[in-house]
Design an enzyme around this catalytic site. Structure first.
Site, mmCIF file in Angstrom:
data_model
loop_
_atom_site.group_PDB
_atom_site.id
_atom_site.type_symbol
_atom_site.label_atom_id
_atom_site.label_comp_id
_atom_site.label_asym_id
_atom_site.label_seq_id
_atom_site.Cartn_x
_atom_site.Cartn_y
_atom_site.Cartn_z
ATOM 1 N N ASP A 92 0.852 -1.190 0.000
ATOM 2 C CA ASP A 92 0.000 0.000 0.000
ATOM 3 C C ASP A 92 0.883 1.233 0.000
ATOM 4 O OD1 ASP A 92 -3.233 0.405 0.836
ATOM 5 O OD2 ASP A 92 -1.925 2.160 1.043
ATOM 6 N N THR A 107 -11.870 2.257 -6.278
ATOM 7 C CA THR A 107 -12.288 2.983 -7.482
ATOM 8 C C THR A 107 -13.411 3.939 -7.082
ATOM 9 O OG1 THR A 107 -13.794 1.136 -7.988
ATOM 10 C CG2 THR A 107 -11.683 1.172 -9.145
ATOM 11 N N THR A 136 -13.617 -3.038 -8.350
ATOM 12 C CA THR A 136 -14.837 -2.853 -9.150
ATOM 13 C C THR A 136 -14.569 -1.790 -10.207
ATOM 14 O OG1 THR A 136 -16.168 -3.423 -7.241
ATOM 15 C CG2 THR A 136 -17.293 -2.274 -9.025
ATOM 16 N N GLU A 162 -14.858 -9.251 -6.492
ATOM 17 C CA GLU A 162 -15.179 -9.659 -5.118
ATOM 18 C C GLU A 162 -16.615 -9.235 -4.821
ATOM 19 O OE1 GLU A 162 -15.826 -7.275 -2.682
ATOM 20 O OE2 GLU A 162 -15.459 -5.588 -4.030
ATOM 21 N N ARG A 177 -19.139 -8.245 1.749
ATOM 22 C CA ARG A 177 -19.917 -7.235 2.469
ATOM 23 C C ARG A 177 -19.117 -6.790 3.680
ATOM 24 N NH1 ARG A 177 -24.151 -11.340 4.280
ATOM 25 N NH2 ARG A 177 -22.222 -12.497 4.295
ATOM 26 N N CYS A 220 -19.834 1.401 -1.638
ATOM 27 C CA CYS A 220 -20.024 0.571 -2.840
ATOM 28 C C CYS A 220 -21.311 0.877 -3.598
ATOM 29 C CB CYS A 220 -19.983 -0.908 -2.468
ATOM 30 S SG CYS A 220 -18.364 -1.421 -1.911
ATOM 31 N N LYS A 237 -21.886 4.516 -5.260
ATOM 32 C CA LYS A 237 -20.943 4.900 -6.332
ATOM 33 C C LYS A 237 -20.945 3.890 -7.474
ATOM 34 C CE LYS A 237 -16.897 2.386 -5.427
ATOM 35 N NZ LYS A 237 -16.269 1.467 -6.307
ATOM 36 N N LYS A 294 -23.788 1.160 8.136
ATOM 37 C CA LYS A 294 -24.521 -0.041 8.539
ATOM 38 C C LYS A 294 -23.829 -0.606 9.773
ATOM 39 C CE LYS A 294 -22.269 -3.727 5.976
ATOM 40 N NZ LYS A 294 -22.444 -4.793 5.020
ATOM 41 N N ARG A 309 -18.571 6.305 4.860
ATOM 42 C CA ARG A 309 -18.693 6.838 3.507
ATOM 43 C C ARG A 309 -20.171 6.844 3.094
ATOM 44 N NH1 ARG A 309 -14.656 3.139 0.277
ATOM 45 N NH2 ARG A 309 -15.415 1.674 1.839
HETATM 46 C C1 UDX Z 1 -22.339 -4.200 -0.832
HETATM 47 C C2 UDX Z 1 -22.733 -5.552 -1.431
HETATM 48 O O1 UDX Z 1 -23.713 -6.189 -0.586
HETATM 49 C C3 UDX Z 1 -21.506 -6.437 -1.580
HETATM 50 O O2 UDX Z 1 -21.866 -7.666 -2.204
HETATM 51 C C4 UDX Z 1 -20.487 -5.693 -2.450
HETATM 52 O O3 UDX Z 1 -19.327 -6.463 -2.601
HETATM 53 C C5 UDX Z 1 -20.150 -4.357 -1.823
HETATM 54 O O4 UDX Z 1 -21.351 -3.595 -1.639
HETATM 55 P P1 UDX Z 1 -21.777 -3.341 1.637
HETATM 56 O O5 UDX Z 1 -21.528 -1.982 1.045
HETATM 57 O O6 UDX Z 1 -20.805 -3.868 2.635
HETATM 58 O O7 UDX Z 1 -21.858 -4.453 0.482
HETATM 59 O O8 UDX Z 1 -23.198 -3.258 2.345
HETATM 60 P P2 UDX Z 1 -24.607 -3.961 2.230
HETATM 61 O O9 UDX Z 1 -24.758 -4.962 3.304
HETATM 62 O O10 UDX Z 1 -24.903 -4.379 0.847
HETATM 63 O O11 UDX Z 1 -25.542 -2.724 2.602
HETATM 64 C C6 UDX Z 1 -25.521 -1.542 1.805
HETATM 65 C C7 UDX Z 1 -26.471 -0.511 2.349
HETATM 66 O O12 UDX Z 1 -27.818 -0.916 2.134
HETATM 67 C C8 UDX Z 1 -26.351 -0.226 3.841
HETATM 68 O O13 UDX Z 1 -26.411 1.169 4.050
HETATM 69 C C9 UDX Z 1 -27.563 -0.923 4.440
HETATM 70 O O14 UDX Z 1 -27.992 -0.310 5.617
HETATM 71 C C10 UDX Z 1 -28.568 -0.760 3.318
HETATM 72 N N1 UDX Z 1 -29.647 -1.773 3.324
HETATM 73 C C11 UDX Z 1 -29.332 -3.081 3.176
HETATM 74 C C12 UDX Z 1 -30.974 -1.374 3.447
HETATM 75 O O15 UDX Z 1 -31.280 -0.186 3.550
HETATM 76 N N2 UDX Z 1 -31.947 -2.331 3.424
HETATM 77 C C13 UDX Z 1 -31.684 -3.654 3.288
HETATM 78 O O16 UDX Z 1 -32.624 -4.452 3.265
HETATM 79 C C14 UDX Z 1 -30.332 -4.047 3.155
#
Ligand code: UDX
Length: 437
Positions: A30, A85, A121, A148, A151, A264, A267, A327, A334
């Site tokens: 890194d 990215t 990505t 990938e 989560r 993720c 964006k 979450k 972010r």
């Molecule tokens: C996501 C994808 O799930 C993952 O497969 C990918 O590789 C990266 O992006 P992540 O960003 O870690 O993962 O979070 P994720 O669990 O998908 O939740 C994204 C957002 O959606 C969170 O803010 C969560 O609170 C919200 N969410 C999720 C809801 O509002 N309702 C839901 O039912 C599920």
């Protein structure tokens, strides 16, 4: 196998630690010296359950090294590209400068027979360009695309036991030989029966953004239904339960509330729309614009709901916000809906106090004007409204009877539909949530 991992952020640090856990010799590279320093000490630079243990284990076994210099990749034969990215400033498209810089820094150390594995990505077409660059610089080196799907909060589990592998490979002997090398890297999970889809480069890149777009669409669908529920006195949670029983729909990712944030989904759908425009098929993804708009409207509606429960104005009203991370089980802020709403309310005159079990440091760096406290008791002391913005288990499990004695007015807004309205109302609270009676 000897592996290098370029980029030690959320994706790369977890990938490096997990690959060492599987018995490979790994060096994570890194450009940020402080990041490398922390990782060398066996500490994750962000909160991810299980990662500190894996880092410590990797360091102790001698299988996991970290470096700032790309020369450290010289003895490895498989090189993973795991850099970020992010969205470009004032554009929808993705910033690919980190991906290009990582590959450029690897080229002088690449040898014929080496395999470069792209995990970041990227917009469709990026992998093909990088493959040309790599083959041009080092004939006999090969690029695969292996997106990938991890989560945050489950990143270690998702890396060690993914639900599928996707390989984007060139339809050549060299491409197939490179895929066999990647099979050896992932032997543990493949032997355990993890499905693998081998496809072309374009499909492999598309799989990732298509999956994230589907998830974002599912969340915005239920949030659009929440808007309908608000207009009709219907209940979005019962609705989600009822339609979720249909296997074709499924209950997961149908939780209505403040909507999606993080590094993720927001964006990725924007970069996807931008790329579709460049490819001349922007109409195919025009629905994602609506998905994005529905998602953003939830944040505005949440501020409106706070105003409503305050009797028409939030100016000078004390609002406690429980949650800053985008979450639970993450300290990532972010594009966090929790902070977006907190900042909007503060800018509109409310006295906002935010708490979070893990994300306060990151949140204070991004939003230095907000007030942060570590204890829930301090956040809610004298509050006129309590807003649950991130469904951390410690907030879901709060005792409404005990909490009632700490606030000025017992009004709770359940931004994630994660509390039991019956229990809270029985304890004397006014309970409100998006999309619920
Ligand atoms: C996501 C994808 O799930 C993952 O497969 C990918 O590789 C990266 O992006 P992540 O960003 O870690 O993962 O979070 P994720 O669990 O998908 O939740 C994204 C957002 O959606 C969170 O803010 C969560 O609170 C919200 N969410 C999720 C809801 O509002 N309702 C839901 O039912 C599920």
């Amino acid at each position: 196998m000897r592996i290098s991992v370029f980029g030690c952020g959320y994706l790369g640090a977890v990938h490096a630690a997990c690959m060492a856990h599987l018995g490979h010799e790994v060096v994570g590279i890194d450009v940020l010296p402080e990041q490398v320093q922390r990782l060398r000490q066996g500490q994750a630079p962000f909160y991810e359950p299980g990662l500190d243990e894996l880092l410590a284990q990797g360091r102790a076994s001698g299988l996991l090294e970290f470096a700032t210099a790309p020369e450290a990749a010289a003895t490895a034969t498989v090189h993973f590209v795991c850099v970020g990215t992010p969205q470009r400033k004032n554009e929808l498209g993705a910033d690919l400068s980190y991906v290009r810089a990582a590959v450029d820094s690897l080229l002088p150390h690449l040898k014929p027979g080496d395999v470069v594995v792209g995990k970041s990505t990227v917009p469709i077409g990026t992998a093909e360009q990088l493959a040309e660059v790599i083959r041009g610089a080092v004939p006999g080196a090969e690029l695969l695309w292996n997106p990938e799907f991890l989560r945050e909060g489950f990143a270690v589990e998702d890396t060690l036991r993914p639900d599928r592998f996707v390989y984007g490979i060139a339809d050549t002997d060299q491409g197939r030989a490179a895929a066999a090398v990647l099979d050896a890297v992932y032997a543990t999970a493949l032997d355990a029966g993890t499905p693998k889809i081998e496809t072309d480069m374009a499909t492999a890149q598309l799989v990732k953004v298509a999956a994230n777009s589907f998830l974002a669409t599912k969340i915005s669908f239920i949030n659009a239904m929440a808007e309908l529920c608000e207009a009709t006195e219907a209940d979005v949670k019962s609705l989600a339960d009822a339609i979720g029983h249909d296997d074709r729909i499924g209950r997961r990712f149908l939780n209505a509330g403040l909507g999606f944030g993080g590094g993720c989904l927001p964006k990725d759908i924007r970069a996807f729309m931008a790329r579709a425009g460049e490819l001349g098929v922007d109409q195919a993804l025009s629905f994602l614009r609506e998905v994005d708009s529905i998602n953003m409207r939830r944040r505005i509606r949440m501020v409106d709901l706070a105003r409503e429960v305050c009797g028409g104005s939030i100016v000078g009203r004390r609002i406690a916000v429980l949650g800053a991370a985008f979450k639970p089980d993450s300290d990532d802020v972010r594009d966090s809906p929790a902070l977006n709403v907190s900042a909007q309310m503060q800018l509109q005159g409310a006295y906002v106090t935010v708490t979070d079990p893990k994300a306060i440091d990151n949140a204070a760096k991004r939003w230095p004007d907000l007030v942060f406290v570590t204890a829930v008791e301090d956040a809610v002391a004298g509050a006129e409204v309590v807003l649950v913005a991130t469904e951390w288990p410690e907030y879901v499990g709060l005792d409404p009877v005990a909490l009632r004695g700490m606030v000025k007015t017992p009004i709770v807004i359940d931004g994630r539909n994660c509390l039991d309205p019956v229990t809270w109302r029985a304890a004397g609270w006014t309970y409100r949530a998006l999309g619920r009676r």
